[in-house]
Design an enzyme around this catalytic site. Structure first.
Site, PDB file in Angstrom:
ATOM      1  N   ASP A 241       0.850  -1.191   0.000  1.00  0.00           N
ATOM      2  CA  ASP A 241       0.000   0.000   0.000  1.00  0.00           C
ATOM      3  C   ASP A 241       0.888   1.244   0.000  1.00  0.00           C
ATOM      4  O   ASP A 241       2.042   1.188   0.454  1.00  0.00           O
ATOM      5  CB  ASP A 241      -0.926   0.016   1.226  1.00  0.00           C
TER       6      ASP A 241
ATOM      7  N   PHE B  94     -16.348 -11.502  -5.301  1.00  0.00           N
ATOM      8  CA  PHE B  94     -17.780 -11.509  -5.053  1.00  0.00           C
ATOM      9  C   PHE B  94     -18.045 -11.429  -3.557  1.00  0.00           C
ATOM     10  O   PHE B  94     -18.911 -12.116  -3.018  1.00  0.00           O
ATOM     11  CB  PHE B  94     -18.431 -12.762  -5.645  1.00  0.00           C
ATOM     12  N   LEU B  95     -17.270 -10.588  -2.887  1.00  0.00           N
ATOM     13  CA  LEU B  95     -17.425 -10.450  -1.439  1.00  0.00           C
ATOM     14  C   LEU B  95     -18.352  -9.283  -1.109  1.00  0.00           C
ATOM     15  O   LEU B  95     -18.503  -8.351  -1.885  1.00  0.00           O
ATOM     16  CB  LEU B  95     -16.073 -10.279  -0.757  1.00  0.00           C
TER      17      LEU B  95
ATOM     18  N   ASN C 100     -23.472  -8.244 -10.128  1.00  0.00           N
ATOM     19  CA  ASN C 100     -23.792  -7.139  -9.236  1.00  0.00           C
ATOM     20  C   ASN C 100     -25.016  -6.364  -9.704  1.00  0.00           C
ATOM     21  O   ASN C 100     -25.878  -5.980  -8.904  1.00  0.00           O
ATOM     22  CB  ASN C 100     -22.594  -6.185  -9.110  1.00  0.00           C
TER      23      ASN C 100
ATOM     24  N   PHE D  86     -32.061 -11.099  -1.459  1.00  0.00           N
ATOM     25  CA  PHE D  86     -32.170  -9.733  -1.978  1.00  0.00           C
ATOM     26  C   PHE D  86     -33.620  -9.352  -2.277  1.00  0.00           C
ATOM     27  O   PHE D  86     -33.890  -8.620  -3.216  1.00  0.00           O
ATOM     28  CB  PHE D  86     -31.283  -9.546  -3.215  1.00  0.00           C
TER      29      PHE D  86
ATOM     30  N   CYS E 206     -19.989  -1.116  -4.267  1.00  0.00           N
ATOM     31  CA  CYS E 206     -20.137  -1.918  -5.484  1.00  0.00           C
ATOM     32  C   CYS E 206     -21.374  -1.567  -6.304  1.00  0.00           C
ATOM     33  O   CYS E 206     -21.258  -1.109  -7.440  1.00  0.00           O
ATOM     34  CB  CYS E 206     -20.159  -3.403  -5.122  1.00  0.00           C
TER      35      CYS E 206
ATOM     36  N   ARG F  54     -20.049   4.730   1.972  1.00  0.00           N
ATOM     37  CA  ARG F  54     -20.191   5.038   0.553  1.00  0.00           C
ATOM     38  C   ARG F  54     -21.628   4.794   0.075  1.00  0.00           C
ATOM     39  O   ARG F  54     -22.168   3.715   0.222  1.00  0.00           O
ATOM     40  CB  ARG F  54     -19.208   4.214  -0.280  1.00  0.00           C
TER      41      ARG F  54
END
Length: 437
Positions: free
Chosen positions: A30, A150-151, A206, A247, A258, A325
């Site tokens: 990083d 896909f987390l 997504n 969902f 995402c 976010r």
């Protein structure tokens, strides 16, 4: 294997730690020196359940550094997990991805596979491969593969260790074989496809989930109008295996890193190629409107919020994370402040980030739900934290000046409020103890 992971956000750090837990020697890279110092002490710089514990358990397999030259020099596999934030036109900002690609091209000295874990537009892997080859300094073979994640935040460790599938996108056999070895100890289906298909699988997955959420929210809004109960409706829908029950939870819209970004990116990509995905465009519009649902409900009880004490429970976009976010609170709280409200906020982990996003002396941050709702004229619930779901609803009547609770996440059953004297309005269900009745 010797693996380097570029970027230590939710995707990069979780990926690196989980790979280390399977026996790989992992270097996490990083640019933030302070962040690296924190990780070198075995602490996670992000709030993600189970991550710190896993880091501490496998510190012997982990190295944290800002030195990209050494990190890339002799790595066998390099994962790129940096951010691809949304640009003003809705497209993905790939500057961080290209920056990492340039560094790899300048420093890699042995054959390696570069793996794009970041969510990138279709065709990006091809461009990154060409970019690396054009700028490559040392004579070695550098392959590029797509391996989308896909987390979900809040369950990222589990989603990585026990993935529903591992998508391996390559146009050559060797990088596919390498990634199969990387994931050898992961008990999940391994799907080998072309790179562009892998990139599209991420967006298509997504955006489909975002469509499903937006659809059920529109059904919920209609349920309120016609007198149906959205939870009974979705229960009936969920028994159909073609639909499933995931969902289908009505609320005030999706947020996070995402769904908002990926729906806009795919819509932009289609438009750029003179195509249109009308369902995705509709989902974006529905979601934007849904975030204002509680403010619209509140206007039924108060014409404006001038001098009102408004309690806000939860400010993160979902429980289990401190991420804000695209959180509905970021839109609603400023509107309340502009209208003259006195706002009190409780969130178990998100308040420090909220202070940075919405700096205001007019906001009071509380240490408990009780302190937040005490003397309040109205209460708005934006996040379904367990502490809120398990809260004694009778306390709303006992502590609030005017017990009006607007629940944007359907944290409670309607029966819990029968006979309490609390006006309870949720999403897609009837209002209990409505003042106008």
């Amino acid at each position: 294997m010797k693996i380097t992971v570029a970027g230590t956000g939710y995707v990069g750090l979780v990926t690196g730690v989980c790979l280390a837990s399977k026996g790989h020697q992992v270097t996490c890279l990083d640019v933030d020196e302070e962040k690296v110092k924190v990780m070198q002490k075995g602490k996670s710089p992000i709030y993600e359940p189970g991550l710190s514990e896993l880091m501490q358990e496998y510190m012997g397999n982990l190295t944290f550094t800002t030195d990209y030259a050494n990190a890339y020099k002799d790595a066998e596999v390099i994962f790129i997990g940096v951010g691809t934030p949304e640009k003003s036109d809705g497209s993905a900002n790939l500057s961080y991805v290209y920056q990492v690609a340039k560094q790899i091209a300048q420093t890699a000295e042995k054959d390696c596979v570069v793996v794009l874990k970041s969510t990138v537009p279709i065709g990006t892997n091809d461009k990154i491969e060409q970019y690396i080859h054009d700028k490559q300094v040392h004579k070695c073979k550098i392959y590029v593969a797509s391996n989308p994640e896909f987390l979900a935040q809040g369950t990222a460790v589990r989603d990585t260790l026990y993935a529903s599938r591992i998508v391996i996108g390559t146009d050559e056999e060797y990088p596919a074989e390498v990634l199969v070895r990387v994931y050898e100890k992961f008990d999940a289906p391994k799907l080998k496809v072309g790179r562009r298909s892998a990139e599209m699988i991420k967006y298509a997955s997504n955006d489909f989930l975002a469509l499903k959420i937006s659809y059920v929210n529109e059904i919920a809004n209609l349920c309120e109008t016609v007198g149906a109960d959205v939870e009974e409706v979705t229960l009936g829908m969920g028994y159909d295996k073609r639909i499933g029950d995931y969902f289908l939870h009505a609320g005030i819209g999706y947020g996070g890193s995402c769904f908002p970004k990926d729906t806009k990116a795919l819509s932009w990509l289609a438009s750029f190629n003179d195509k249109e995905i009308r369902t995705v465009k509709a989902a974006i519009e529905v979601n934007d409107n849904q975030k204002l649902k509680l403010i619209k409900k509140a206007k039924k009880y108060y014409e404006d919020f001038l001098f009102l004490n408004v309690a806000v429970l939860g400010c993160t976009f979902k429980p289990g994370t401190d991420d804000l976010r695209e959180a509905p609170s970021l839109i609603n709280v400023p509107l309340l402040l502009e209208d003259g409200a006195h706002v009190r906020i409780w969130d178990p982990v998100g308040t420090e980030n909220f202070k940075k996003q919405v700096p205001s002396e007019k906001i009071q941050y509380c240490q408990s739900i009780e302190d937040t709702i005490r003397g309040a004229d109205i209460c708005l619930i934006f996040t379904e934290w367990e502490e809120i779901c398990n809260f004694d609803v009778n306390k709303y009547k006992q502590l609030m000046k005017h017990p009006i609770v607007l629940d944007g996440r359907n944290c409670y059953t309607l029966d819990q409020f029968e006979g309490t004297g609390v006006t309870y309005s949720s999403i897609g269900r009837k209002t209990v103890n409505d003042i106008e009745e």
